[in-house]
Enzyme design. Structure first.
Site, short mmCIF file in Angstrom:
data_model
loop_
_atom_site.label_atom_id
_atom_site.label_comp_id
_atom_site.label_asym_id
_atom_site.label_seq_id
_atom_site.Cartn_x
_atom_site.Cartn_y
_atom_site.Cartn_z
N GLY A 63 0.81 -1.21 0.00
CA GLY A 63 0.00 0.00 0.00
C GLY A 63 0.84 1.26 0.00
O GLY A 63 1.89 1.33 -0.65
N CYS A 64 0.39 2.26 0.75
CA CYS A 64 1.07 3.56 0.77
C CYS A 64 2.51 3.46 1.28
O CYS A 64 3.35 4.29 0.93
CB CYS A 64 0.28 4.54 1.63
SG CYS A 64 -1.36 4.92 0.97
N ALA A 65 2.80 2.47 2.10
CA ALA A 65 4.16 2.32 2.64
C ALA A 65 5.16 1.84 1.58
O ALA A 65 6.37 1.91 1.79
CB ALA A 65 4.15 1.34 3.81
N GLY A 66 4.65 1.34 0.46
CA GLY A 66 5.52 0.72 -0.53
C GLY A 66 6.55 1.64 -1.16
O GLY A 66 7.60 1.18 -1.61
N LEU A 93 3.26 5.30 5.80
CA LEU A 93 2.47 4.34 6.57
C LEU A 93 1.67 3.47 5.63
O LEU A 93 1.26 3.92 4.55
CB LEU A 93 1.52 5.08 7.51
CG LEU A 93 2.17 5.97 8.58
CD1 LEU A 93 1.16 6.93 9.17
CD2 LEU A 93 2.81 5.11 9.66
#
Length: 361
Positions: free
Chosen positions: A143-146, A347
């Site tokens: 997700g956004c942490a990638g 995150l």
């Protein structure tokens, strides 16, 4: 150590103003008018002016199954990733001379918005002159942490192989996941925040011959750290249905920034013998306005430190893992002086936090 040399982007074809998306949602969302009126201010308060998508506005008014969505994902992911990679290895803003594909030793492919086997990186290999022995590492579900996680994994590998080079490709076509018939509030919030984006980031080890191609000072990754909160898988992610991916997006995220993320960033910065005020700017993933405001509160830093996080959110929305790469590229374009320190942060599902320390050299 590892150096971030260049970032390439590919901008999706269709740009929708936030007001246009708001009109679309009023037309197609399966909610009562009373509920729509209650939730619509989310669009006005998101600090987003426009977003880009690989499909036009009409597409969102129609019903689509998982196969149709995924077929579009594969085609558009490959087409746009090729453009981003080509820009990355030929980017005169950052490189004194072009890099050739046969100099790349690993492809890291990060996405959470579509599925492919063989993975997208294999398809990219067939359309560019990569060597047959290039290592492929597809990462799904971060997700956004990638965005930060992908660069962290490249950094960690290059510490062991300092003469090597990595292409980190992020492809997130969030618009393709929009569910016309999903009445959940998280889908409504997602419709107000998410857009499509594609980047390719060229990273080299400290003994790589590509290091001499840098036109300006470049960010050197000096440390990385990951933390996953136990029993938090319901905070964000996907529910996979016959129709596709249904977004899970919990309202607790800004509060988790103030608790879970604060503990992580405090520990990480302490381990570097630094404090937050040593960073003139942060390369922070703009998960949304409330998340950025929570970052400011936790670190006791002014909004100017997050200038390009806000600017990226304003012009592109939240593009999941791609977003922080946009923010990084904008800070790189200012050519910080050698010795400038910063922190990359994002995150993601899990609930997880990814951090990378940067120093321009």
């Amino acid at each position: 150590m590892a150096y971030i040399l260049s970032i390439g982007r590919s901008l999706p074809k269709y740009e929708l103003k936030q007001e246009k998306v708001k009109e679309l949602v009023q037309y197609i969302f399966p909610l009562s008018q009373r509920e729509k009126n209650r939730l619509l201010p989310v669009f006005d308060h998101a600090m987003i002016e426009q977003r880009q998508f690989v499909v036009d506005a009409e597409w969102f008014t129609e019903t689509h199954g998982l196969q149709e969505r995924n077929d579009i994902f594969i085609k558009e992911a490959v087409d746009h990733a090729l453009i981003a990679m080509d820009e990355s290895i030929n980017n005169k803003e950052y490189l004194t001379q072009p890099v050739s594909y046969d100099q790349i030793d690993m492809i890291l492919l990060i996405s959470s918005t579509g599925i492919a086997t063989p993975t997208i990186d294999a398809r990219l290999m067939n359309q560019r002159d990569f060597r047959e022995d290039v290592k492929r590492v597809p990462l799904f579900g971060l997700g956004c942490a990638g965005g930060v996680s992908g660069l962290a994994r490249a950094y960690e590998w290059l510490r062991s192989f300092p003469t090597k080079n990595v292409m980190v490709v992020n492809v997130e076509l969030c618009g393709l996941t929009f569910q016309k018939g999903d009445a959940k509030k998280s889908n409504f919030i997602g419709a107000a925040l998410f857009g499509d984006g594609i980047t390719a980031t060229l990273v080299c080890g400290e003994k790589s011959e590509l290091a001499r191609f840098a036109r300006h000072s470049v960010p050197r990754m000096t440390a990385s750290d990951s933390r996953t909160m136990k029993d938090s898988i319901s905070v964000m992610g996907w529910d996979v249905t016959d129709g596709g991916f249904e977004v899970v997006f919990n309202k607790s995220i800004p509060n988790l920034v103030k608790t879970f993320w604060k503990g992580h960033v405090d520990d990480f910065v302490d381990s570097l013998a630094l404090n937050a005020h040593d960073f003139p700017f942060l390369v922070a993933h703009p998960g949304g306005k409330k998340v950025l405001e929570a970052y400011e509160e936790v670190l006791q830093l002014p909004s100017e430190v997050f200038l390009h996080s806000y600017e990226t959110l304003k012009h592109h929305g939240n593009m999941s893992s791609v977003t922080v790469c946009y923010v990084l590229e904008k800070w790189m374009a200012t050519h910080p002086e050698a010795g400038t320190k910063s922190l990359m942060a994002a995150l993601g599902p899990g609930f997880s936090s990814e951090l990378v320390s940067l120093e321009w050299v």
